[in-house]
Design a protein around this motif. Structure first.
Motif, mmCIF file in Angstrom:
data_model
loop_
_atom_site.group_PDB
_atom_site.id
_atom_site.type_symbol
_atom_site.label_atom_id
_atom_site.label_comp_id
_atom_site.label_asym_id
_atom_site.label_seq_id
_atom_site.Cartn_x
_atom_site.Cartn_y
_atom_site.Cartn_z
ATOM 1 N N TRP A 72 45.447 -35.870 -27.109
ATOM 2 C CA TRP A 72 46.123 -35.471 -28.348
ATOM 3 C C TRP A 72 46.341 -33.966 -28.399
ATOM 4 N N ARG A 73 45.439 -33.172 -27.776
ATOM 5 C CA ARG A 73 45.636 -31.719 -27.746
ATOM 6 C C ARG A 73 46.841 -31.340 -26.879
ATOM 7 N N ARG A 74 47.064 -32.123 -25.824
ATOM 8 C CA ARG A 74 48.191 -31.824 -24.953
ATOM 9 C C ARG A 74 49.528 -32.182 -25.608
ATOM 10 N N LEU A 75 49.485 -33.114 -26.561
ATOM 11 C CA LEU A 75 50.725 -33.575 -27.172
ATOM 12 C C LEU A 75 50.990 -32.962 -28.546
ATOM 13 N N ILE A 76 49.984 -32.486 -29.229
ATOM 14 C CA ILE A 76 50.168 -32.012 -30.589
ATOM 15 C C ILE A 76 50.893 -30.670 -30.600
#
Length: 1023
Positions: free
Chosen positions: A220-224
């Motif tokens: 989720w950190r890579r996509l947010i």
């Protein structure tokens, strides 16, 4: 002077003394060593026995099935849970294989998995449906099998563990159906093991397939969106740290195509009894459509404000594009790259330019004139650059352009060949980057969809498109003026609320119609709109028909070019279905599918919270474990659908009897548990009595009407347990105590009860070896005819003398043998020993007619009981009339039709039966007259006070009279006084036994007693 001989004698004597001393010392050392070794051996033995006892306790108390087979697939042992699922005691299972119980194809499947476990490496795990040998119901098991090996590593058996996952699979299937019908994207995060699961809907929302990206905790950190990380972490971390059970946060996730998708993420937090978060499950709702409508309305409102001004105020239009880009990054702005030869513009590239723009620019490129340094082509209109420079904010716009690295900024008209002005571009000019570049590169920015920088004629088409989106969108939209009076609504508004536009125009935007939000909530909402320009969240609203519904609402401000508030835009959607989906998910996770009561997971949360609160406040807390008496018989005889309906009705009655702050939960099967905060022992006792009274009324189940009793165990915090686990164990122990004392009652947990529980475990372990170590023996109590005093028979009574525990009472160890399944082996031994002894007495010429043997409920319902009795009689060459089998009235009436069938088979073999403890049960005369019995035994509880209690006299007289009318013999037990004997003789009772005549004797003493009694009855020769 001593001679050589005396000297030698002296030396020899001296050496002999030393040798004897040394030998004595050696004996002492050996003795001490022997004592130490015996003590060490005893300690190791006791330690080993303790470990074995603890291991056996673990195996027999875990909720899973456990069994052991040899290499040929023959069952060697199993735990009580296995027996319960199998529907048979271990005595009927051990020594047999799956082929004896299951259809060939199912037995073959079990055997195949045995072999895979033996020849494989590690644990062999699989799921398989099994049709149970008894009852015929299908159950899905998750099974683990592993080989058991000896010290050399050679496989000598197969250990199996199985768990019933039928209910879990059914719940998972229901959850799958719920999620299949939901538009939200579920996800699950196991915090303990840091494992993430994203549903197919989640991946599809972002344009990926599930195997395209590594699923880890950092995904989720890579996509947010980078701008949303801090806020999301703040909301999520705060919910975990502050003990909250849910949260909601909005952020943007990167789509596979590079754009960002706005989502609303809702999470539900699960915690362990200590309050530590262990799991977060939730859904992501795609807000893209909602955002598009919101953005369109914002831009439309802005255009309505600005388009009424002077034509071709390109700086304002460029500012609109800039403003929209700031509000919604990557959404509404396009970039066009054009070439200029100093006379005309040519479109080179426009990767994100809407198709209508592209066609317009392509068609007009050759007709676009361009002036230099702010001089417009003569078109019959005054210079747009001149208009630009006269605008009060021009200097600011130009400064912003220069800061962006652009060297000049001016506007140019877009004209057709016949001189018609279509619009103009705000143009940024960049000088060539390299000397080899001869053309000037121009970059023009234009707002997406609404034709920013096009005059009224070009803007009209886009405004019409926006109007269609506004009217036909799925979200309800309401636009108000600055005083919050509604000036426009769309069709979705009317569809959702039931109000037409005419009914709401001019009215205040009322957010308190539902009555569920107070003034403080209302004030906070509008304060957020005023200070931040936006509020969004869940509220409850009321439709025109008065119904209440949940909606997701977003309210934003609209300001004009001068920053003055002009409008509010409210966009909302009906989220009733999503709330129902969420409730369905929560229901499946926290509530029992059959009864709707809280399940074990939710109950564990509540009891942990209640115990923590009780510890802080010092209040009492009561816990009850409730178990239906003989529920298995209902399932076996009437079917599981009747059993399920019974559980549903029981749940309703229990729920109706408790307060709002109490909890009633179903743990599984027929086990219920009730939690009563702020309740002491007295209060718990009153509640238990109320529950027994409430649940005693018959239950109407289809064509059946059943009366059910309950066993209730009660534990009170903190005296019976300071933690949830200890309190639960205490209540469970108390409940089993209630069952042991006759059922249909309640019992409190006490220290004495705990000691009894520990002793019961000790006795069970010792009882398993009692037969092997020949610790069991039979005693015999004489039975006498009241008419002439003749000795007519003997009742065989089981006795157990343990080398360390001493004499153990049958009242203590018989129930343990029945509960553990040991009664099958012990009962067969008693039967064989009694028949063998009777044969020996007859061979010795003793005048004895019959030996009576008690049957347990498990023995009586054993399928091969008649065949077993006949086989034992044949083996010892004993005629059937010399054996009498006794079964209690309760056993006979528990399943009267089944009892009649067994009695008929025994009667056909010439074996006599008697009803023991008659009068203590609830016999039906219609069944009693059909029983193939020979004798009724009057229970000693009626005989004890027969001399003084009129009720006991009446009962005994009635039993004797009834037996005589039915053709039964009667025998009274527990006769101890001459007065009792006289009354029984007067009433016509046939036989008696008791201490008045003789206490139970071992076989040798009984033989001597029979001979003495026979001699005493012989007539004396006359003198």
């Amino acid at each position: 002077m001593a001679g050589p001989v005396s000297t030698v004698q002296s030396i020899f004597q001296h050496d002999l003394v030393d040798a004897l001393l040394a030998f004595g010392l050696l004996l002492v050392v050996v003795a001490l060593w022997s004592v130490a070794m015996r003590r060490s051996y005893r300690q190791r033995t006791e330690q080993l026995e303790g470990e074995r006892a603890r291991l056996r306790t673990l195996v027999e108390t875990i909720p899973d099935m456990v069994w052991l087979k040899d290499m040929e697939g023959i069952y060697q042992s199993c735990n009580p849970v296995f027996e319960r699922y199998f529907g048979a005691p271990s005595g009927e299972i051990i020594g047999k294989s799956d082929n004896d119980f299951f259809p060939p194809e199912q037995a073959a499947s079990f055997r195949a998995h045995d072999l895979m476990a033996i020849h494989g490496t590690g644990l062999h795990r699989y799921e398989e449906w099994a049709t149970m040998a008894r009852g015929g119901h299908r159950i899905l098991f998750e099974t683990i099998k592993t080989p058991v090996r000896d010290a050399s590593g050679k496989a000598i058996g197969i250990l199996g563990i199985a768990r019933d996952i039928t209910a879990r699979k059914q719940a998972e299937e229901r959850l799958r159906l719920v999620l299949k019908g939901s538009s939200d994207a579920p996800w699950d995060w196991d915090l303990e093991h840091n494992e993430l699961y994203y549903s197919p809907q989640w991946w599809a929302m972002l344009g990926y397939s599930p195997d395209e990206l590594a699923t880890d905790s950092e995904l989720w950190r890579r996509l947010i969106h980078p701008q949303d990380v801090a806020h999301t972490e703040r909301v999520f971390g705060g919910a975990l740290a502050n003990g909250e059970d849910s949260y909601a946060v909005e952020f943007r996730l990167r789509h596979k195509d590079g754009s960002f998708v706005s989502v609303l993420s809702r999470g539900f937090i699960s915690r362990d009894p200590a309050g530590t978060p262990i799991r977060v499950s939730g859904t992501n709702m795609d807000l893209s459509a909602q955002r598009r409508v919101q953005q369109i309305e914002e831009l439309r409102s802005f255009m309505l404000e600005q388009i009424s001004g002077p034509l071709a105020l390109d700086a304002l239009l460029l500012a609109a594009a800039t403003r929209i880009e700031q509000l919604r990054p990557n959404s509404l702005c396009s970039i066009m790259l054009l070439h200029s030869d100093g006379q005309h513009l040519r479109l080179v590239a426009a990767p994100s330019l809407p198709e209508p723009f592209r066609r317009a620019v392509d068609g007009l490129a050759k007709g676009v004139g361009m002036g230099c340094c702010g001089h417009a082509v003569a078109t019959g209109e005054r210079s747009i650059a001149e208009d630009l420079r006269q605008h009060p904010h021009w200097a600011n716009y130009r400064e912003e352009a220069l800061q962006a690295g652009l060297q000049s900024c001016w506007s140019e008209p877009i004209v057709t060949g016949d001189g018609q002005v279509l619009g103009s571009f705000a143009i940024y000019h960049r000088v060539p980057m390299r000397p080899a570049e001869h053309d000037v590169t121009l970059i023009a920015m234009a707002a997406h969809l609404l034709a920013i920088a096009i005059e009224r004629s070009g803007a009209q088409d886009k405004l019409q498109l926006a109007a269609r989106v506004f009217e036909q969108g799925g979200e309800g939209i309401a636009i108000t003026d600055a005083e919050r009076r509604i000036v426009q609504v769309n069709l979705a508004f009317s569809s959702i609320t039931g109000y037409s536009a005419d009914e709401v125009l001019g009215r205040d935007l009322d957010l308190r119609a539902s009555g569920r939000h107070n003034q403080a909530f209302h004030d906070t909402l509008w304060s957020s709109v005023r200070t931040q320009g936006l509020w969004q969240g869940e509220i409850w609203n009321r439709r025109r028909d008065g119904s209440i519904y949940p909606e997701w609402l977003s309210i934003s401000q609209v300001r004009d070019a001068h920053g003055t508030l002009s409008h509010y835009v409210a966009i909302f959607s009906d989220i009733s279905q999503r709330k129902r989906d969420e409730e369905s998910i929560r229901q499946l996770a926290d509530y029992d599918v059959l009864t709707g009561l809280p399940n074990r997971r939710l109950f564990n949360e509540r009891i942990a919270h209640a115990v923590s609160r009780a510890q802080r406040s010092g209040e009492s807390l009561a816990l009850m474990f409730i178990d239906l008496d003989r529920f298995k018989n209902i399932n076996d005889s009437l079917g599981h659908h009747i059993g399920d309906e019974l559980l549903v009705q029981v749940a309703k009655r229990l729920r109706s009897a408790i307060r709002d702050e109490d909890t009633v939960s179903r743990l599984g099967g027929d086990e219920f548990v009730l939690l009563f905060p702020g309740t002491d022992a007295d209060g718990a006792g009153h509640v238990a009595e109320k529950l027994l009274e409430l649940t005693a009324a018959p239950y109407a189940l289809g064509t059946h009407e059943l009366a059910i009793t309950f066993s209730i165990g009660i534990a009170v915090h903190p005296s019976d347990g300071a933690t949830a686990e200890l309190l639960s164990m205490s209540a469970d122990t108390a409940m089993y105590r209630a069952k042991q004392t006759g059922r249909n009652t309640y019992r409190f947990f006490t220290a004495e009860m705990q000691e009894r529980s520990s002793r019961a475990l000790l006795l069970e372990n010792a009882l398993r070896r009692a037969l092997e170590h020949e610790q069991l023996q039979l005693h015999f109590q004489p039975q006498v005819a009241l008419s002439d005093g003749r000795l007519v028979g003997a009742e065989a009574l089981l006795r157990w003398h343990h080398p360390t525990l001493g004499q153990v009472s049958p009242a203590e160890f018989i129930p343990i043998a029945e509960d553990s399944g040991l009664i099958v082996h012990i009962g067969e031994w008693v039967l064989r020993a009694a028949v063998a002894q009777m044969r020996a007495w007859l061979d010795a010429g003793l005048p004895l007619g019959v030996v009576a043997v008690n049957l347990s409920a498990v023995q009586f319902h054993h399928a091969n009981l008649p065949e077993l009795v006949s086989r034992i009689l044949t083996e010892h060459n004993l005629a059937p009339q010399h054996l009498e089998l006794e079964l209690t009235e309760g056993v006979a009436m528990n399943d009267p039709l089944g009892a009649i069938a067994v009695m008929d088979k025994l009667h056909q073999r010439g074996i006599r039966l008697s009803i023991d403890d008659f009068g203590t049960g609830y016999s039906s005369l219609s069944y009693l007259k059909r029983f193939q019995v020979y004798k009724l035994k009057i229970d000693q509880s009626f005989v004890r006070d027969i001399s003084s209690d009129p009720d006991d006299k009446a009962i005994v007289s009635a039993i004797v009279s009834m037996a005589r009318s039915l053709g039964f013999q009667t025998i009274a037990e527990g006769v101890e006084t001459p007065a009792q004997l006289a009354f029984l003789r007067d009433q016509g009772c046939d036989e008696m036994q008791g201490y008045l005549f003789s206490r139970p004797l071992d076989a040798q003493a009984f033989s001597q007693f029979v001979r003495q009694h026979a001699q005493a009855l012989e007539p004396q020769a006359s003198p």
